[in-house]
Design a protein around this motif. Sequence first.
Motif, short mmCIF file in Angstrom:
data_model
loop_
_atom_site.label_atom_id
_atom_site.label_comp_id
_atom_site.label_asym_id
_atom_site.label_seq_id
_atom_site.Cartn_x
_atom_site.Cartn_y
_atom_site.Cartn_z
N GLY A 55 -13.18 3.84 4.07
CA GLY A 55 -12.99 3.15 5.34
C GLY A 55 -11.79 3.70 6.08
N SER A 56 -11.46 3.08 7.18
CA SER A 56 -10.37 3.57 8.03
C SER A 56 -9.06 2.84 7.73
CB SER A 56 -10.74 3.38 9.50
OG SER A 56 -10.97 2.00 9.77
N LEU A 57 -7.99 3.42 8.25
CA LEU A 57 -6.69 2.77 8.12
C LEU A 57 -6.64 1.56 9.04
CD1 LEU A 57 -4.38 5.92 8.21
CD2 LEU A 57 -4.72 4.39 6.26
N PRO A 58 -6.37 0.38 8.52
CA PRO A 58 -6.35 -0.80 9.40
C PRO A 58 -5.22 -0.73 10.41
CG PRO A 58 -5.58 -1.37 7.19
CD PRO A 58 -6.10 0.03 7.12
N SER A 59 -5.52 -1.06 11.65
CA SER A 59 -4.49 -1.02 12.69
C SER A 59 -3.38 -2.03 12.42
CB SER A 59 -5.11 -1.29 14.06
OG SER A 59 -5.76 -2.55 14.07
N ALA A 60 -3.67 -3.02 11.58
CA ALA A 60 -2.66 -4.03 11.26
C ALA A 60 -1.47 -3.44 10.52
CB ALA A 60 -3.29 -5.15 10.43
N LEU A 61 -1.63 -2.24 9.95
CA LEU A 61 -0.49 -1.60 9.30
C LEU A 61 0.64 -1.35 10.30
CD1 LEU A 61 -2.18 1.03 6.94
CD2 LEU A 61 -1.20 -1.19 6.32
N CYS A 62 0.29 -1.35 11.58
CA CYS A 62 1.31 -1.17 12.62
C CYS A 62 2.35 -2.27 12.60
CB CYS A 62 0.65 -1.12 13.99
SG CYS A 62 -0.52 0.23 14.19
N ASN A 63 2.01 -3.39 11.99
CA ASN A 63 2.93 -4.53 11.96
C ASN A 63 4.04 -4.36 10.94
OD1 ASN A 63 1.21 -5.76 13.82
ND2 ASN A 63 0.03 -6.79 12.22
N LEU A 64 3.91 -3.39 10.04
CA LEU A 64 4.87 -3.25 8.94
C LEU A 64 6.07 -2.41 9.39
CD1 LEU A 64 2.39 -2.61 5.99
CD2 LEU A 64 3.33 -4.78 6.80
N GLN A 65 6.93 -3.02 10.14
CA GLN A 65 8.06 -2.30 10.73
C GLN A 65 9.17 -1.98 9.73
OE1 GLN A 65 8.11 -1.00 13.97
NE2 GLN A 65 5.96 -1.54 13.63
N SER A 66 9.07 -2.51 8.50
CA SER A 66 10.05 -2.19 7.45
C SER A 66 9.57 -1.05 6.56
CB SER A 66 10.33 -3.43 6.58
OG SER A 66 10.90 -4.47 7.34
N LEU A 67 8.40 -0.50 6.86
CA LEU A 67 7.78 0.50 6.00
C LEU A 67 8.58 1.80 6.00
CD1 LEU A 67 5.18 0.45 4.27
CD2 LEU A 67 4.04 1.64 6.15
N SER A 68 8.97 2.23 4.79
CA SER A 68 9.69 3.50 4.65
C SER A 68 8.90 4.52 3.83
CB SER A 68 11.05 3.26 3.99
OG SER A 68 10.90 2.79 2.66
N TYR A 69 7.83 4.09 3.18
CA TYR A 69 7.08 4.97 2.27
C TYR A 69 5.60 4.57 2.35
CZ TYR A 69 6.57 7.69 -2.13
OH TYR A 69 6.25 8.62 -3.10
#
Length: 199
Positions: A55-69
């Motif tokens: 499947g595709s990358l969920p656009s909701a991942l955009c919400n993870l503003q603390s993501l470093s990795y």
Amino acid sequence: LYDRMSGSIPSCIDKMSSLVFLNVGYNHYTGTLPSELGNIPPMGKLRLEYNHFSGSLPSALCNLQSLSYLDIAMNNVTGTIPSCIGSHTLLTILSFFVNKLSGTIPADMSKLVNLKKLFLNFNKFVGTLPSVDLLSNLELYAANHNQFTGTLPSLWPDHITALWVQDNYLTGTLPSGLGTITNLLDVIGLNNYFTGTIP
């Protein structure tokens, strides 16, 4: 628990609202990535590599503003990289290698000023290579085995040590600036359409 776990990531994963590190890499997980992953604001590291996700990358991942990795290497993920990727300015590792991703690379990727390693290799990306001259911390740039066209970006960060762009459809000459980067140890550009001399 490498190589022991299977099934899928449950949609109720966001009940773990304080989760900062999810590592399910090197297992046998299947299914799509639930959009609920984007409902965990503290998430800093997301390691999903070496599974069978599709499947595709969920656009909701955009919400993870603390993501470093973010590592989704060695899966069967399709679709495109979300255009919001440039908002994740804390990212240091971004790994998409060996999937079925396609489309062009979002221009906003040039805003990932803390990025150290970028793996785009072994996908179906098209268009031109993303500009990285503003990514002063970048050490490794892997874009090999795609369908990129055009020329290599003319400017590269001083800290880059590895540049892999082989097996694309790149043209033009190698940028003269590459010859002045003292940290550069590994350049692989075979199976393209470069002309001219090595700088």
